[in-house]
Design a protein around this motif. Structure first.
Motif, PDB file in Angstrom:
ATOM      1  N   VAL A  73       0.867  -1.173   0.000  1.00 34.56           N
ATOM      2  CA  VAL A  73       0.000   0.000   0.000  1.00 34.56           C
ATOM      3  C   VAL A  73       0.905   1.224   0.000  1.00 34.56           C
ATOM      4  O   VAL A  73       1.794   1.347   0.841  1.00 34.56           O
ATOM      5  N   LYS A  74       0.682   2.105  -0.973  1.00 36.81           N
ATOM      6  CA  LYS A  74       1.509   3.311  -1.040  1.00 36.81           C
ATOM      7  C   LYS A  74       0.621   4.494  -0.645  1.00 36.81           C
ATOM      8  O   LYS A  74      -0.267   4.871  -1.378  1.00 36.81           O
ATOM      9  N   THR A  75       0.870   5.038   0.528  1.00 33.60           N
ATOM     10  CA  THR A  75       0.105   6.209   0.951  1.00 33.60           C
ATOM     11  C   THR A  75       0.928   7.455   0.635  1.00 33.60           C
ATOM     12  O   THR A  75       2.126   7.495   0.926  1.00 33.60           O
ATOM     13  N   ASP A  76       0.281   8.446   0.025  1.00 36.86           N
ATOM     14  CA  ASP A  76       1.001   9.661  -0.369  1.00 36.86           C
ATOM     15  C   ASP A  76       1.035  10.640   0.811  1.00 36.86           C
ATOM     16  O   ASP A  76       0.157  11.486   0.966  1.00 36.86           O
ATOM     17  N   TRP A  77       2.064  10.492   1.655  1.00 33.95           N
ATOM     18  CA  TRP A  77       2.137  11.326   2.863  1.00 33.95           C
ATOM     19  C   TRP A  77       2.290  12.794   2.519  1.00 33.95           C
ATOM     20  O   TRP A  77       1.785  13.660   3.242  1.00 33.95           O
ATOM     21  N   HIS A  78       2.983  13.077   1.411  1.00 36.03           N
ATOM     22  CA  HIS A  78       3.172  14.490   1.032  1.00 36.03           C
ATOM     23  C   HIS A  78       1.832  15.148   0.714  1.00 36.03           C
ATOM     24  O   HIS A  78       1.570  16.280   1.119  1.00 36.03           O
ATOM     25  N   LYS A  79       0.996  14.412   0.003  1.00 41.66           N
ATOM     26  CA  LYS A  79      -0.324  14.945  -0.352  1.00 41.66           C
ATOM     27  C   LYS A  79      -1.139  15.211   0.920  1.00 41.66           C
ATOM     28  O   LYS A  79      -1.876  16.189   1.015  1.00 41.66           O
ATOM     29  N   LEU A  80      -0.992  14.316   1.911  1.00 46.64           N
ATOM     30  CA  LEU A  80      -1.791  14.437   3.135  1.00 46.64           C
ATOM     31  C   LEU A  80      -1.233  15.473   4.110  1.00 46.64           C
ATOM     32  O   LEU A  80      -1.984  16.113   4.841  1.00 46.64           O
ATOM     33  N   HIS A  81       0.107  15.612   4.158  1.00 50.32           N
ATOM     34  CA  HIS A  81       0.695  16.434   5.225  1.00 50.32           C
ATOM     35  C   HIS A  81       1.673  17.505   4.736  1.00 50.32           C
ATOM     36  O   HIS A  81       2.212  18.244   5.566  1.00 50.32           O
ATOM     37  N   GLY A  82       1.885  17.593   3.422  1.00 45.90           N
ATOM     38  CA  GLY A  82       2.690  18.678   2.848  1.00 45.90           C
ATOM     39  C   GLY A  82       4.030  18.821   3.540  1.00 45.90           C
ATOM     40  O   GLY A  82       4.751  17.849   3.751  1.00 45.90           O
ATOM     41  N   ASP A  83       4.325  20.078   3.928  1.00 44.38           N
ATOM     42  CA  ASP A  83       5.631  20.384   4.528  1.00 44.38           C
ATOM     43  C   ASP A  83       5.557  20.512   6.042  1.00 44.38           C
ATOM     44  O   ASP A  83       6.472  21.043   6.673  1.00 44.38           O
ATOM     45  N   ALA A  84       4.468  20.014   6.633  1.00 39.54           N
ATOM     46  CA  ALA A  84       4.233  20.266   8.065  1.00 39.54           C
ATOM     47  C   ALA A  84       5.369  19.763   8.957  1.00 39.54           C
ATOM     48  O   ALA A  84       5.564  20.287  10.052  1.00 39.54           O
ATOM     49  N   PHE A  85       6.104  18.739   8.514  1.00 41.53           N
ATOM     50  CA  PHE A  85       7.142  18.163   9.380  1.00 41.53           C
ATOM     51  C   PHE A  85       8.556  18.375   8.843  1.00 41.53           C
ATOM     52  O   PHE A  85       9.508  17.895   9.445  1.00 41.53           O
ATOM     53  N   ARG A  86       8.660  19.113   7.726  1.00 42.90           N
ATOM     54  CA  ARG A  86       9.982  19.288   7.121  1.00 42.90           C
ATOM     55  C   ARG A  86      10.949  19.904   8.130  1.00 42.90           C
ATOM     56  O   ARG A  86      10.641  20.913   8.756  1.00 42.90           O
ATOM     57  N   ALA A  87      12.082  19.225   8.326  1.00 40.47           N
ATOM     58  CA  ALA A  87      13.176  19.673   9.208  1.00 40.47           C
ATOM     59  C   ALA A  87      12.800  19.698  10.686  1.00 40.47           C
ATOM     60  O   ALA A  87      13.606  20.115  11.518  1.00 40.47           O
ATOM     61  N   ALA A  88      11.607  19.254  11.041  1.00 41.49           N
ATOM     62  CA  ALA A  88      11.234  19.225  12.470  1.00 41.49           C
ATOM     63  C   ALA A  88      11.853  17.988  13.122  1.00 41.49           C
ATOM     64  O   ALA A  88      11.772  16.891  12.565  1.00 41.49           O
ATOM     65  N   ARG A  89      12.458  18.158  14.306  1.00 39.70           N
ATOM     66  CA  ARG A  89      12.967  16.969  15.007  1.00 39.70           C
ATOM     67  C   ARG A  89      11.786  16.258  15.670  1.00 39.70           C
ATOM     68  O   ARG A  89      11.021  16.868  16.424  1.00 39.70           O
ATOM     69  N   CYS A  90      11.647  14.987  15.354  1.00 35.81           N
ATOM     70  CA  CYS A  90      10.537  14.181  15.881  1.00 35.81           C
ATOM     71  C   CYS A  90      11.111  12.939  16.541  1.00 35.81           C
ATOM     72  O   CYS A  90      11.927  12.237  15.932  1.00 35.81           O
ATOM     73  N   VAL A  91      10.688  12.684  17.769  1.00 38.31           N
ATOM     74  CA  VAL A  91      11.141  11.493  18.483  1.00 38.31           C
ATOM     75  C   VAL A  91      10.057  10.432  18.378  1.00 38.31           C
ATOM     76  O   VAL A  91       8.875  10.724  18.601  1.00 38.31           O
ATOM     77  N   VAL A  92      10.452   9.217  18.040  1.00 35.46           N
ATOM     78  CA  VAL A  92       9.508   8.096  18.061  1.00 35.46           C
ATOM     79  C   VAL A  92      10.043   7.092  19.076  1.00 35.46           C
ATOM     80  O   VAL A  92      11.040   6.420  18.820  1.00 35.46           O
ATOM     81  N   THR A  93       9.402   7.016  20.250  1.00 35.08           N
ATOM     82  CA  THR A  93       9.783   5.946  21.177  1.00 35.08           C
ATOM     83  C   THR A  93       9.136   4.662  20.665  1.00 35.08           C
ATOM     84  O   THR A  93       8.032   4.695  20.122  1.00 35.08           O
ATOM     85  N   GLY A  94       9.847   3.555  20.799  1.00 38.44           N
ATOM     86  CA  GLY A  94       9.311   2.309  20.239  1.00 38.44           C
ATOM     87  C   GLY A  94       9.318   2.327  18.720  1.00 38.44           C
ATOM     88  O   GLY A  94       8.584   1.580  18.079  1.00 38.44           O
ATOM     89  N   GLY A  95      10.178   3.161  18.132  1.00 42.40           N
ATOM     90  CA  GLY A  95      10.187   3.349  16.671  1.00 42.40           C
ATOM     91  C   GLY A  95      10.781   2.191  15.891  1.00 42.40           C
ATOM     92  O   GLY A  95      10.735   2.184  14.665  1.00 42.40           O
ATOM     93  N   ALA A  96      11.357   1.206  16.599  1.00 42.42           N
ATOM     94  CA  ALA A  96      11.840   0.003  15.900  1.00 42.42           C
ATOM     95  C   ALA A  96      10.756  -1.077  15.886  1.00 42.42           C
ATOM     96  O   ALA A  96      10.943  -2.144  15.332  1.00 42.42           O
ATOM     97  N   GLY A  97       9.628  -0.784  16.526  1.00 40.67           N
ATOM     98  CA  GLY A  97       8.515  -1.733  16.572  1.00 40.67           C
ATOM     99  C   GLY A  97       7.602  -1.565  15.378  1.00 40.67           C
ATOM    100  O   GLY A  97       7.891  -0.816  14.434  1.00 40.67           O
ATOM    101  N   PHE A  98       6.499  -2.234  15.440  1.00 40.21           N
ATOM    102  CA  PHE A  98       5.564  -2.279  14.305  1.00 40.21           C
ATOM    103  C   PHE A  98       4.999  -0.883  13.980  1.00 40.21           C
ATOM    104  O   PHE A  98       5.318  -0.284  12.948  1.00 40.21           O
ATOM    105  N   ILE A  99       4.188  -0.333  14.852  1.00 36.62           N
ATOM    106  CA  ILE A  99       3.529   0.943  14.535  1.00 36.62           C
ATOM    107  C   ILE A  99       4.551   2.082  14.493  1.00 36.62           C
ATOM    108  O   ILE A  99       4.547   2.920  13.577  1.00 36.62           O
TER     109      ILE A  99
END
Ligand code: NAD
Length: 329
Positions: A3-29
């Motif tokens: 499944v290819k979801t077009d994240w750019h179409k959905l969220h544009g530049d909202a996260f460009r260059a923003a530092r985002c932490v994902v705890t549990g980021g090696a897991g499934f979700i």
């Protein structure tokens, strides 16, 4: 087919260059959140102790901090300069929590408190918390609305409700905005199938692709609001982008449709062309709830959420992914 979801179409530049932490980021979700953020040009830091996650799940560009949410130094390092924290790290199995409740409380409650303390100290803009539909317990009222009183039926569910309480308290007292996303049976590629505690779609896929009959605990008429993982990713990104303060508010994340385990087994038999693989039935498990179906009114109205991948397309893509693992699933 993936499944290819077009994240750019959905969220544009909202996260460009923003530092985002994902705890549990090696897991499934968490790894799907990290992947979407990386695709959107965010600077992604993953904190994971690899207890169930896998390093190869991470996008190549992500910074990896191998550590526990029980270690505040590791969390502080991840949170330095961050705008958003997507807190996915947890012990995430109902039956395992019945066996080891204290360990679940340590990681899921104390660990969540540690994440909030570090996020507040780092002046993070918002923490998104992986909450759970298990909070609704087994009341017979359907669909589940966020305004219903929580009725956790297992140590896991109760640890997740405690996490929601922490999210609200930290928003109220320490100036870090928070949102609780109650996931309803998320499934998709990378959901682990190699444990006695595997979620149902993963467990069915593993059994059936190895030519074995799937096991159902109970009569199979129990039902779930099965939700492809990209929908959970989308809800997280929408919550992060919310212009209003969310102050620990709770949002259902689901498809808003209900499928019984008997039906799921039938669809998977058809998809795999294995009419012979009818389910084997065993006694129901402690802590399992009977039915689950989300009301999405609040999530739709407040976050402008709509599912981006439906159940059948998600299931087909997930089966294709499990096929690539054969014979190692
Ligand atoms: N999968 C679902 O249907 C579902 C439903 C409701 C809620 N959730 C929640 O979503 C989150 C992600 O679940 P998942 O299905 O991706 O499970 P998962 O086990 O694949 O992911 C959890 C991750 O957290 C990591 N982790 C565990 N303990 C840790 C610790 N002490 N420090 C750092 N990392 C740690 C694991 O290594 C793993 O990578 C969890 O919080 C879970 O409770 C999942």
């Amino acid at each position: 087919m993936a499944v290819k979801t077009d994240w750019h179409k959905l969220h544009g530049d909202a996260f460009r260059a923003a530092r985002c932490v994902v705890t549990g980021g090696a897991g499934f979700i968490g790894s799907h959140i990290a992947e979407a953020l990386a695709e959107l040009g965010a600077s992604v830091a993953v904190l994971d102790n690899l207890s169930s996650g896998r390093r190869e799940n991470l996008p190549a560009s992500a910074e990896f901090i191998h550590g526990s949410i029980l270690n505040s130094d590791c969390i502080a390092r991840a949170c330095a300069g961050a705008q958003f924290v997507f807190h996915q790290a947890a012990l995430a199995s109902v039956p395992m929590s019945v066996e080891r409740p204290r360990e679940f409380y340590d990681v899921n409650v104390t660990g969540t408190l540690n994440v909030l303390e570090c996020a507040a100290a780092a002046k993070v803009k918002r923490v998104m918390f992986a909450a759970s539909s298990s909070a609704y317990g087994d009341s017979e009222v359907l669909p589940k609305m966020e305004s219903m009183p929580p009725q956790p039926m297992s140590p896991y569910a109760s640890s997740k409700v405690a996490g929601e309480g922490l999210m609200r308290a930290w928003a109220n007292c320490y100036g870090v905005d928070t949102a609780c996303l109650r996931y309803f049976n998320i499934f998709g590629p990378r959901q682990t199938a190699d444990s006695a505690y595997a979620a149902v779609i993963a467990a069915f896929a593993k059994a059936m692709l190895s030519g074995k009959k799937p096991t159902i605990f109970g009569d199979g008429e129990q039902s779930r609001d099965f939700t492809f993982v990209h929908n959970a990713v989308h809800a997280n990104l929408l919550a992060a982008r919310s212009e209003r303060s969310l102050a620990g508010d709770v949002f259902n994340v689901a498809c808003g449709t209900r499928v019984s385990l008997n039906e799921l087994a039938r669809v998977m038999r058809d998809a795999l062309d294995r009419a012979d693989l009818t389910p084997v039935y065993q006694s129901p498990r402690a802590g399992d709830v009977r039915h689950s179906l989300a009301d999405l009114t609040h999530t739709r109205a407040d976050l402008k959420y709509e599912p981006v991948v439906d159940f059948e397309s998600g299931l087909r893509a997930t089966i294709e992914w499990y096929k690539t693992l054969i014979p190692s699933v």
